[in-house]
Design a protein around this motif. Structure first.
Motif, PDB file in Angstrom:
ATOM      1  N   LEU A 119       0.800  -1.011   0.035  1.00 53.98           N
ATOM      2  CA  LEU A 119      -0.159   0.113  -0.104  1.00 53.98           C
ATOM      3  C   LEU A 119       0.882   1.333   0.082  1.00 53.98           C
ATOM      4  CD1 LEU A 119      -2.503   1.724   0.136  1.00 53.98           C
ATOM      5  CD2 LEU A 119      -2.738   1.006   2.785  1.00 53.98           C
ATOM      6  N   ASP A 120       0.825   2.075  -1.094  1.00 53.48           N
ATOM      7  CA  ASP A 120       1.799   3.024  -0.982  1.00 53.48           C
ATOM      8  C   ASP A 120       1.022   4.366  -0.891  1.00 53.48           C
ATOM      9  OD1 ASP A 120       3.924   4.854  -1.982  1.00 53.48           O
ATOM     10  OD2 ASP A 120       3.754   4.587  -4.078  1.00 53.48           O
ATOM     11  N   ILE A 121       1.195   5.025   0.207  1.00 58.14           N
ATOM     12  CA  ILE A 121       0.590   6.113   0.392  1.00 58.14           C
ATOM     13  C   ILE A 121       1.593   7.181   1.352  1.00 58.14           C
ATOM     14  CG2 ILE A 121      -0.394   5.369   2.623  1.00 58.14           C
ATOM     15  CD1 ILE A 121      -2.875   7.162   2.160  1.00 58.14           C
ATOM     16  N   ALA A 122       1.616   8.516   0.928  1.00 56.86           N
ATOM     17  CA  ALA A 122       2.447   9.430   1.844  1.00 56.86           C
ATOM     18  C   ALA A 122       2.168   9.163   3.428  1.00 56.86           C
ATOM     19  CB  ALA A 122       2.192  10.572   1.433  1.00 56.86           C
ATOM     20  N   PRO A 123       3.119   9.121   4.155  1.00 56.66           N
ATOM     21  CA  PRO A 123       3.171   9.018   5.482  1.00 56.66           C
ATOM     22  C   PRO A 123       2.580  10.056   6.271  1.00 56.66           C
ATOM     23  CG  PRO A 123       5.413   9.089   4.928  1.00 56.66           C
ATOM     24  CD  PRO A 123       4.728   8.862   3.787  1.00 56.66           C
ATOM     25  N   LEU A 124       2.880  11.368   5.428  1.00 59.72           N
ATOM     26  CA  LEU A 124       2.442  12.468   5.981  1.00 59.72           C
ATOM     27  C   LEU A 124       1.595  13.079   4.892  1.00 59.72           C
ATOM     28  CD1 LEU A 124       2.149  14.760   8.261  1.00 59.72           C
ATOM     29  CD2 LEU A 124       4.546  15.753   6.975  1.00 59.72           C
ATOM     30  N   VAL A 125       0.353  13.551   5.297  1.00 61.04           N
ATOM     31  CA  VAL A 125      -0.782  14.060   4.186  1.00 61.04           C
ATOM     32  C   VAL A 125      -1.204  15.446   4.662  1.00 61.04           C
ATOM     33  CG1 VAL A 125      -2.745  13.680   2.793  1.00 61.04           C
ATOM     34  CG2 VAL A 125      -1.459  11.792   3.313  1.00 61.04           C
ATOM     35  N   GLU A 126      -0.774  16.454   3.890  1.00 62.09           N
ATOM     36  CA  GLU A 126      -1.187  17.972   4.301  1.00 62.09           C
ATOM     37  C   GLU A 126      -2.735  18.123   4.292  1.00 62.09           C
ATOM     38  OE1 GLU A 126      -0.511  22.249   2.660  1.00 62.09           O
ATOM     39  OE2 GLU A 126       1.066  21.152   2.509  1.00 62.09           O
ATOM     40  N   ASN A 127      -3.376  17.464   3.279  1.00 59.67           N
ATOM     41  CA  ASN A 127      -4.918  17.739   2.912  1.00 59.67           C
ATOM     42  C   ASN A 127      -5.594  16.475   2.704  1.00 59.67           C
ATOM     43  OD1 ASN A 127      -7.295  18.330   1.709  1.00 59.67           O
ATOM     44  ND2 ASN A 127      -6.835  20.218   0.747  1.00 59.67           N
ATOM     45  N   GLY A 128      -6.261  15.912   3.454  1.00 58.81           N
ATOM     46  CA  GLY A 128      -6.996  14.753   3.285  1.00 58.81           C
ATOM     47  C   GLY A 128      -8.198  14.527   2.427  1.00 58.81           C
ATOM     48  N   ASN A 129      -8.367  15.751   1.539  1.00 57.44           N
ATOM     49  CA  ASN A 129      -9.526  15.578   0.633  1.00 57.44           C
ATOM     50  C   ASN A 129      -9.115  14.790  -0.706  1.00 57.44           C
ATOM     51  OD1 ASN A 129     -11.718  17.290   1.637  1.00 57.44           O
ATOM     52  ND2 ASN A 129     -10.112  19.155   1.611  1.00 57.44           N
ATOM     53  N   ALA A 130      -8.233  14.640  -1.110  1.00 54.57           N
ATOM     54  CA  ALA A 130      -7.818  13.703  -2.301  1.00 54.57           C
ATOM     55  C   ALA A 130      -6.480  13.144  -2.066  1.00 54.57           C
ATOM     56  CB  ALA A 130      -8.032  14.566  -3.659  1.00 54.57           C
ATOM     57  N   VAL A 131      -6.234  12.081  -1.539  1.00 59.61           N
ATOM     58  CA  VAL A 131      -4.953  11.686  -1.060  1.00 59.61           C
ATOM     59  C   VAL A 131      -4.691  10.183  -2.202  1.00 59.61           C
ATOM     60  CG1 VAL A 131      -3.709  10.243   0.600  1.00 59.61           C
ATOM     61  CG2 VAL A 131      -5.280  12.016   1.323  1.00 59.61           C
ATOM     62  N   PRO A 132      -3.763  10.528  -2.772  1.00 62.33           N
ATOM     63  CA  PRO A 132      -3.346   9.408  -4.039  1.00 62.33           C
ATOM     64  C   PRO A 132      -2.945   8.173  -3.234  1.00 62.33           C
ATOM     65  CG  PRO A 132      -1.754  11.068  -4.050  1.00 62.33           C
ATOM     66  CD  PRO A 132      -2.867  11.343  -2.971  1.00 62.33           C
ATOM     67  N   ILE A 133      -3.506   6.997  -3.601  1.00 57.04           N
ATOM     68  CA  ILE A 133      -2.896   5.653  -3.028  1.00 57.04           C
ATOM     69  C   ILE A 133      -2.875   4.720  -4.177  1.00 57.04           C
ATOM     70  CG2 ILE A 133      -4.160   6.020  -0.726  1.00 57.04           C
ATOM     71  CD1 ILE A 133      -6.177   3.653  -1.731  1.00 57.04           C
ATOM     72  N   ARG A 134      -1.769   3.724  -4.035  1.00 57.72           N
ATOM     73  CA  ARG A 134      -1.504   2.688  -5.095  1.00 57.72           C
ATOM     74  C   ARG A 134      -1.249   1.545  -4.284  1.00 57.72           C
ATOM     75  NH1 ARG A 134       3.683   2.303  -9.105  1.00 57.72           N
ATOM     76  NH2 ARG A 134       2.826   0.590 -10.330  1.00 57.72           N
ATOM     77  N   ILE A 135      -1.819   0.267  -5.049  1.00 57.75           N
ATOM     78  CA  ILE A 135      -1.790  -0.763  -4.172  1.00 57.75           C
ATOM     79  C   ILE A 135      -1.212  -1.859  -5.210  1.00 57.75           C
ATOM     80  CG2 ILE A 135      -3.009  -2.846  -2.967  1.00 57.75           C
ATOM     81  CD1 ILE A 135      -4.767   0.381  -3.154  1.00 57.75           C
ATOM     82  N   THR A 136      -0.121  -2.584  -5.019  1.00 59.98           N
ATOM     83  CA  THR A 136       0.258  -3.609  -5.961  1.00 59.98           C
ATOM     84  C   THR A 136       0.442  -4.971  -5.057  1.00 59.98           C
ATOM     85  OG1 THR A 136       2.712  -3.131  -5.359  1.00 59.98           O
ATOM     86  CG2 THR A 136       1.586  -2.039  -7.351  1.00 59.98           C
ATOM     87  N   VAL A 137       0.263  -6.068  -5.880  1.00 58.67           N
ATOM     88  CA  VAL A 137       0.271  -7.350  -5.218  1.00 58.67           C
ATOM     89  C   VAL A 137       1.249  -8.158  -5.983  1.00 58.67           C
ATOM     90  CG1 VAL A 137      -0.964  -9.340  -4.276  1.00 58.67           C
ATOM     91  CG2 VAL A 137      -2.214  -7.006  -4.369  1.00 58.67           C
ATOM     92  N   GLU A 138       1.930  -8.716  -5.425  1.00 61.48           N
ATOM     93  CA  GLU A 138       3.278  -9.670  -5.952  1.00 61.48           C
ATOM     94  C   GLU A 138       2.165 -11.040  -6.586  1.00 61.48           C
ATOM     95  OE1 GLU A 138       6.375 -10.951  -3.680  1.00 61.48           O
ATOM     96  OE2 GLU A 138       6.866  -8.962  -2.893  1.00 61.48           O
ATOM     97  N   SER A 139       2.040 -11.072  -7.966  1.00 64.90           N
ATOM     98  CA  SER A 139       1.249 -12.291  -8.474  1.00 64.90           C
ATOM     99  C   SER A 139       1.717 -12.311 -10.037  1.00 64.90           C
ATOM    100  CB  SER A 139      -0.090 -12.131  -8.373  1.00 64.90           C
ATOM    101  OG  SER A 139      -0.924 -12.779  -8.963  1.00 64.90           O
ATOM    102  N   PRO A 140       1.832 -13.590 -10.375  1.00 70.05           N
ATOM    103  CA  PRO A 140       2.171 -13.800 -11.881  1.00 70.05           C
ATOM    104  C   PRO A 140       0.945 -13.320 -12.761  1.00 70.05           C
ATOM    105  CG  PRO A 140       1.693 -15.951 -10.699  1.00 70.05           C
ATOM    106  CD  PRO A 140       1.820 -14.766  -9.799  1.00 70.05           C
ATOM    107  N   MET A 141      -0.149 -13.071 -12.316  1.00 65.49           N
ATOM    108  CA  MET A 141      -1.503 -12.881 -12.862  1.00 65.49           C
ATOM    109  C   MET A 141      -1.806 -13.792 -14.156  1.00 65.49           C
ATOM    110  SD  MET A 141      -3.000 -10.723 -11.041  1.00 65.49           S
ATOM    111  CE  MET A 141      -4.263 -10.232 -11.767  1.00 65.49           C
ATOM    112  N   THR A 142      -1.543 -15.196 -13.801  1.00 66.49           N
ATOM    113  CA  THR A 142      -1.937 -16.214 -14.818  1.00 66.49           C
ATOM    114  C   THR A 142      -3.434 -16.722 -14.469  1.00 66.49           C
ATOM    115  OG1 THR A 142      -0.736 -17.773 -13.569  1.00 66.49           O
ATOM    116  CG2 THR A 142       0.632 -16.613 -15.053  1.00 66.49           C
ATOM    117  N   ALA A 143      -3.866 -17.833 -15.478  1.00 63.46           N
ATOM    118  CA  ALA A 143      -5.000 -18.546 -15.100  1.00 63.46           C
ATOM    119  C   ALA A 143      -4.737 -19.220 -13.747  1.00 63.46           C
ATOM    120  CB  ALA A 143      -5.328 -19.266 -16.079  1.00 63.46           C
ATOM    121  N   ALA A 144      -3.513 -19.801 -13.577  1.00 60.84           N
ATOM    122  CA  ALA A 144      -3.436 -20.683 -12.456  1.00 60.84           C
ATOM    123  C   ALA A 144      -2.947 -20.187 -11.054  1.00 60.84           C
ATOM    124  CB  ALA A 144      -2.057 -21.306 -12.769  1.00 60.84           C
ATOM    125  N   SER A 145      -2.578 -18.405 -11.072  1.00 53.93           N
ATOM    126  CA  SER A 145      -2.319 -17.960  -9.925  1.00 53.93           C
ATOM    127  C   SER A 145      -2.646 -16.328 -10.427  1.00 53.93           C
ATOM    128  CB  SER A 145      -1.016 -18.313  -9.588  1.00 53.93           C
ATOM    129  OG  SER A 145      -0.486 -17.534  -8.227  1.00 53.93           O
TER     130      SER A 145
END
Length: 139
Positions: A42-68
Motif C-alpha cells: 500500500l503506497d501512500i504518503a506517511p504525512l498528508v497535508e490535505n485529506g480531501n484527495a489522497v493518492p494511493i497505489r496498491i500492488t500485489v506480487e502475483s504472476p496474474m496467470t490463469a493458475a495464480s
C-alpha cells in the motif's frame, strides 16, 4: 495534559498491530481469518497535508496467470465515517495486480490493503498516515 494524550495517539503502532476497529473490519471481510502480511504494498504518503484527495497505489506480487492470480483488492480505514475505502475485482486479463485511486481521509489513521488470491490465500499491508487538514467529517 490533553495535548500530550493526543500526541501519543499519533505515535506509530508496533509492527503488524492493527487497531481493534480494523481487526473487526478485516475479520468481517475475510470470514474470520487474519491475512498474512506480505505480497501487498500500500503506497501512500506517511504525512498528508490535505485529506480531501489522497493518492494511493496498491500492488500485489502475483504472476496474474490463469493458475495464480489476484481476485480482489480492498482498502479499509480506521477512522473515516465509512471503513470501506475501495474495492477492486481483478482477473488474469488485468496482467498486473496494480491499482491506484484517490481517497478522502477524515483524520490521521491506519489503513490496510488486502488481497484475496484465487487459491483463497489472504495477504495484507497496513500503514499509519498523519493528516494535517482533515476531510469527510460528518457533523
Amino acid at each position: 495534559m490533553l495535548l500530550a494524550a493526543g500526541a501519543l495517539s499519533l505515535l506509530p503502532r508496533p509492527a503488524h498491530a492493527l487497531s481493534p476497529e480494523l481487526q473487526a473490519t478485516v475479520r468481517a471481510w475475510s470470514g474470520g481469518t487474519l491475512p498474512r502480511e506480505a505480497r501487498v504494498l500500500l503506497d501512500i504518503a506517511p504525512l498528508v497535508e490535505n485529506g480531501n484527495a489522497v493518492p494511493i497505489r496498491i500492488t500485489v506480487e502475483s504472476p496474474m496467470t490463469a493458475a495464480s492470480f489476484v481476485q480482489e483488492i480492498v482498502v479499509f480505514n480506521e477512522r473515516n465515517p465509512q471503513r470501506d475505502v475501495a474495492r477492486f475485482t481483478l482477473s488474469p486479463a488485468n496482467g498486473r495486480a496494480d491499482v491506484s485511486t484517490r481517497i478522502r481521509l477524515a483524520t490521521s489513521q491506519q489503513l490496510i490493503a488486502l488481497a484475496r488470491l484465487n487459491d483463497g490465500s489472504l495477504w495484507s499491508h497496513s500503514v499509519d498516515v498523519v493528516v494535517t487538514l482533515a476531510a469527510c467529517i460528518e457533523g
